[in-house]
Design a protein around this motif. Structure first.
Motif, PDB file in Angstrom:
ATOM      1  N   THR A  92     -47.025  28.942  33.569  1.00 39.16           N
ATOM      2  CA  THR A  92     -48.437  29.253  33.278  1.00 39.16           C
ATOM      3  C   THR A  92     -49.031  30.220  34.294  1.00 39.16           C
ATOM      4  OG1 THR A  92     -49.175  27.311  34.551  1.00 39.16           O
ATOM      5  CG2 THR A  92     -48.778  27.006  32.189  1.00 39.16           C
ATOM      6  N   ILE A 207     -53.831  31.694  29.412  1.00 35.07           N
ATOM      7  CA  ILE A 207     -54.198  31.002  28.175  1.00 35.07           C
ATOM      8  C   ILE A 207     -53.088  31.178  27.140  1.00 35.07           C
ATOM      9  CG2 ILE A 207     -55.857  30.934  26.273  1.00 35.07           C
ATOM     10  CD1 ILE A 207     -57.992  31.876  28.279  1.00 35.07           C
ATOM     11  N   ILE A 208     -52.585  32.412  27.022  1.00 32.63           N
ATOM     12  CA  ILE A 208     -51.487  32.682  26.102  1.00 32.63           C
ATOM     13  C   ILE A 208     -50.248  31.897  26.514  1.00 32.63           C
ATOM     14  CG2 ILE A 208     -49.867  34.459  25.319  1.00 32.63           C
ATOM     15  CD1 ILE A 208     -52.208  36.445  25.446  1.00 32.63           C
ATOM     16  N   THR A 210     -50.000  29.153  28.292  1.00 30.51           N
ATOM     17  CA  THR A 210     -50.178  27.710  28.111  1.00 30.51           C
ATOM     18  C   THR A 210     -49.969  27.313  26.661  1.00 30.51           C
ATOM     19  OG1 THR A 210     -51.690  27.558  29.997  1.00 30.51           O
ATOM     20  CG2 THR A 210     -51.795  25.787  28.371  1.00 30.51           C
ATOM     21  N   ALA A 211     -50.482  28.113  25.739  1.00 31.44           N
ATOM     22  CA  ALA A 211     -50.284  27.826  24.318  1.00 31.44           C
ATOM     23  C   ALA A 211     -48.833  28.052  23.909  1.00 31.44           C
ATOM     24  CB  ALA A 211     -51.215  28.698  23.479  1.00 31.44           C
ATOM     25  N   LEU A 212     -48.245  29.110  24.435  1.00 35.44           N
ATOM     26  CA  LEU A 212     -46.859  29.443  24.102  1.00 35.44           C
ATOM     27  C   LEU A 212     -45.906  28.329  24.514  1.00 35.44           C
ATOM     28  CD1 LEU A 212     -44.712  31.581  23.234  1.00 35.44           C
ATOM     29  CD2 LEU A 212     -44.819  32.449  25.581  1.00 35.44           C
ATOM     30  N   ALA A 214     -46.680  25.098  25.126  1.00 29.43           N
ATOM     31  CA  ALA A 214     -47.404  23.819  25.030  1.00 29.43           C
ATOM     32  C   ALA A 214     -46.464  22.613  24.992  1.00 29.43           C
ATOM     33  CB  ALA A 214     -48.312  23.825  23.803  1.00 29.43           C
ATOM     34  N   GLU A 215     -45.437  22.646  24.167  1.00 26.83           N
ATOM     35  CA  GLU A 215     -44.536  21.496  24.054  1.00 26.83           C
ATOM     36  C   GLU A 215     -43.754  21.279  25.349  1.00 26.83           C
ATOM     37  OE1 GLU A 215     -42.077  21.582  20.608  1.00 26.83           O
ATOM     38  OE2 GLU A 215     -43.742  21.883  19.219  1.00 26.83           O
TER      39      GLU A 215
END
Length: 233
Positions: A92, A207-208, A210-212, A214-215
């Motif tokens: 991140t 932000i990108i 963290t979403a990318l 996420a799992e």
């Protein structure tokens, strides 16, 4: 201990002691604290920038500090939680990241390299490998999540269940690393790749990321317990 240098807009974080070339750069508790402290300095900077990690000598990193682990088995679960923070931090990180894999990257050290956005591996010598199966060591929930999130399933099967040693060409083909370079060019190549990305230090980047991831991040946030890691009991 890790230390920081700078090449233009690229921060270069060395994983071992300055002036030494025989370090295995294992993750002692103090090493983990020092690594985070250096990343704090990078994050506190302003303007376009990127991060490269590298080491000197035979190893990029040999991963877990097994001497510390076997001397502190009652603390193994909390220790591994701290190791997970290394991966989470890099996944991140608000700057582009490139691992300059100058030598062997084994076990948790291989996973550290895998946590970067991109990587350049030495082409003539050195291996990326997960030897846990040979050492009788399980993977944590977080480590499983990291490997499954970053690598294709057949690569995970080969790497995790056989301890296969990937050289640079094989690692590129498997999607483990991005590129290769001759021994003396690993760091310059990584710096050049990072320098081309410095303008991407933007508020949206973490932000990108963290979403990318996420799992993977959710798996890394799972506390290590005797129930999900029956090791050292």
């Amino acid at each position: 201990m890790p230390y920081l240098e700078r090449s233009g807009d690229v921060f270069v974080l060395y994983l071992g002691n300055e002036g030494q070339t025989d370090n295995e750069n294992r993750f002692s508790p103090d090493w983990i604290d020092a690594f985070h402290a250096e990343l704090d300095k990078v994050e506190a900077s302003e303007g376009a920038a990127a991060l490269v990690t590298v080491a000197t000598g035979k190893f990029y990193s040999n991963g877990l500090d097994t001497d510390w682990v076997f001397g502190n088995l009652d603390k193994i679960h909390g220790y591994l939680d701290r190791v997970h923070t290394l991966y989470t931090r890099l996944l991140t990180f608000p700057l582009p990241t490139v691992a300059a894999i100058n030598g062997h990257a084994f076990g948790a050290g291989a996973m550290l390299a895998l946590s970067h956005d991109f990587s350049v591996m030495r082409g003539d010598r050195g291996f990326w490998s997960l030897p846990e199966v040979h050492l009788g060591m399980p993977f944590t929930v977080g480590m499983n999540g990291l490997l499954k999130g970053r690598l294709a399933n057949p690569v995970c099967v080969q790497a995790m269940t056989t301890g296969h040693r990937f050289g640079a060409d094989e690692a590129i083909a498997a999607g483990i690393v991005t590129a290769k370079a001759d021994a003396e060019e690993v760091l310059p190549a990584a710096i050049a790749r990072a320098a081309a990305l410095t303008s991407l230090r933007k508020p949206i980047a973490p932000i990108i990321k963290t979403a990318l991831h996420a799992e993977t991040l959710a798996a890394l946030a799972t506390p290590v317990t005797p129930e999900n890691l029956p090791f050292g009991n």
